[in-house]
Design a protein around this motif. Structure first.
Motif, mmCIF file in Angstrom:
data_model
loop_
_atom_site.group_PDB
_atom_site.id
_atom_site.type_symbol
_atom_site.label_atom_id
_atom_site.label_comp_id
_atom_site.label_asym_id
_atom_site.label_seq_id
_atom_site.Cartn_x
_atom_site.Cartn_y
_atom_site.Cartn_z
ATOM 1 N N ARG A 49 0.832 -1.196 0.000
ATOM 2 C CA ARG A 49 0.000 0.000 0.000
ATOM 3 C C ARG A 49 0.865 1.244 0.000
ATOM 4 O O ARG A 49 2.005 1.222 0.469
ATOM 5 N N LEU A 61 -10.702 -1.562 10.566
ATOM 6 C CA LEU A 61 -9.929 -0.590 9.801
ATOM 7 C C LEU A 61 -9.720 0.702 10.573
ATOM 8 O O LEU A 61 -10.593 1.149 11.326
ATOM 9 N N LYS A 62 -8.560 1.278 10.370
ATOM 10 C CA LYS A 62 -8.155 2.514 11.014
ATOM 11 C C LYS A 62 -7.890 3.569 9.952
ATOM 12 O O LYS A 62 -7.579 3.238 8.811
ATOM 13 N N TYR A 115 -3.994 0.392 -2.474
ATOM 14 C CA TYR A 115 -3.517 -0.964 -2.262
ATOM 15 C C TYR A 115 -3.213 -1.624 -3.595
ATOM 16 O O TYR A 115 -4.014 -1.562 -4.531
ATOM 17 N N MET A 131 -9.896 -7.066 5.324
ATOM 18 C CA MET A 131 -9.432 -6.036 6.236
ATOM 19 C C MET A 131 -10.500 -5.775 7.278
ATOM 20 O O MET A 131 -11.611 -5.368 6.944
ATOM 21 N N SER A 170 1.795 -4.088 11.519
ATOM 22 C CA SER A 170 0.752 -3.093 11.653
ATOM 23 C C SER A 170 -0.639 -3.624 11.328
ATOM 24 O O SER A 170 -1.634 -3.017 11.726
ATOM 25 N N VAL A 171 -0.719 -4.751 10.610
ATOM 26 C CA VAL A 171 -2.018 -5.306 10.241
ATOM 27 C C VAL A 171 -2.232 -6.698 10.800
ATOM 28 O O VAL A 171 -3.328 -7.262 10.635
ATOM 29 N N ARG A 189 -5.593 -8.251 12.099
ATOM 30 C CA ARG A 189 -6.718 -7.517 11.530
ATOM 31 C C ARG A 189 -6.963 -7.880 10.065
ATOM 32 O O ARG A 189 -8.110 -7.910 9.625
ATOM 33 N N PHE A 190 -5.902 -8.137 9.329
ATOM 34 C CA PHE A 190 -6.007 -8.452 7.909
ATOM 35 C C PHE A 190 -5.748 -9.934 7.679
ATOM 36 O O PHE A 190 -4.942 -10.551 8.385
ATOM 37 N N VAL A 214 2.161 -5.150 3.103
ATOM 38 C CA VAL A 214 0.986 -5.389 3.930
ATOM 39 C C VAL A 214 0.840 -6.865 4.267
ATOM 40 O O VAL A 214 0.742 -7.242 5.437
ATOM 41 N N ASP A 226 -5.292 5.167 9.553
ATOM 42 C CA ASP A 226 -3.939 4.946 9.063
ATOM 43 C C ASP A 226 -3.863 3.881 7.977
ATOM 44 O O ASP A 226 -2.830 3.742 7.323
ATOM 45 N N ASP A 227 -4.929 3.123 7.786
ATOM 46 C CA ASP A 227 -4.978 2.145 6.709
ATOM 47 C C ASP A 227 -5.316 2.780 5.368
ATOM 48 O O ASP A 227 -5.284 2.097 4.340
#
Length: 124
Positions: free
Chosen positions: A38, A86-87, A94, A83, A63-64, A67-68, A48, A89-90
């Motif tokens: 990304r 989600l934040k 992609y 995903m 960082s993911v 979550r991912f 990612v 910052d995401d």
């Protein structure tokens, strides 16, 4: 010219979930897997998640992690990035690309045949 095709991006709110897809053209025997990267505003390209064709091994950026999730539809040769949580910052464009090394690389230098990217925007 070989091109991958990303789709499924959009605008979501923080905490929401989204699934984006990478449609491959086949020829998976010529590479070792797929990677998701990304590019966020004012930031460099960031790894990612990755998936290996053989065995379906997946690996993620810290960082993911948790979550991912990367998955593959073997029938259509489509790779998905699920995903969750989600934040803001995401928020990024992609991209998916094919991994040209058998190593579980996190470096863009080991990936080829990049797609056009899909925009994911997470509002706060």
């Amino acid at each position: 010219q070989v091109q991958e095709g990303e789709s499924g991006g959009g605008l979501v709110q923080a905490g929401d979930s989204l699934r984006i897809a990478c449609a491959t053209s086949g020829r998976t025997s010529s590479t070792y897997g797929i990677g998701w990267f990304r590019v966020a505003p004012a930031k460099e390209r960031e790894f990612v998640a990755g998936l290996s064709w053989s065995g379906g091994t997946t690996y993620y950026a810290d960082s993911v992690q948790g979550r991912f999730t990367v998955s593959r539809d073997n029938g259509s040769n489509t790779v998905f990035l699920h995903m969750n949580s989600l934040k803001p910052d995401d928020t990024a464009v992609y991209y998916c690309a094919r991994r040209a090394t058998p190593l579980l690389s996190r470096s863009y230098k080991h990936y080829i045949h990049w797609g056009q990217g899909t925009q994911v925007t997470v509002s706060s």
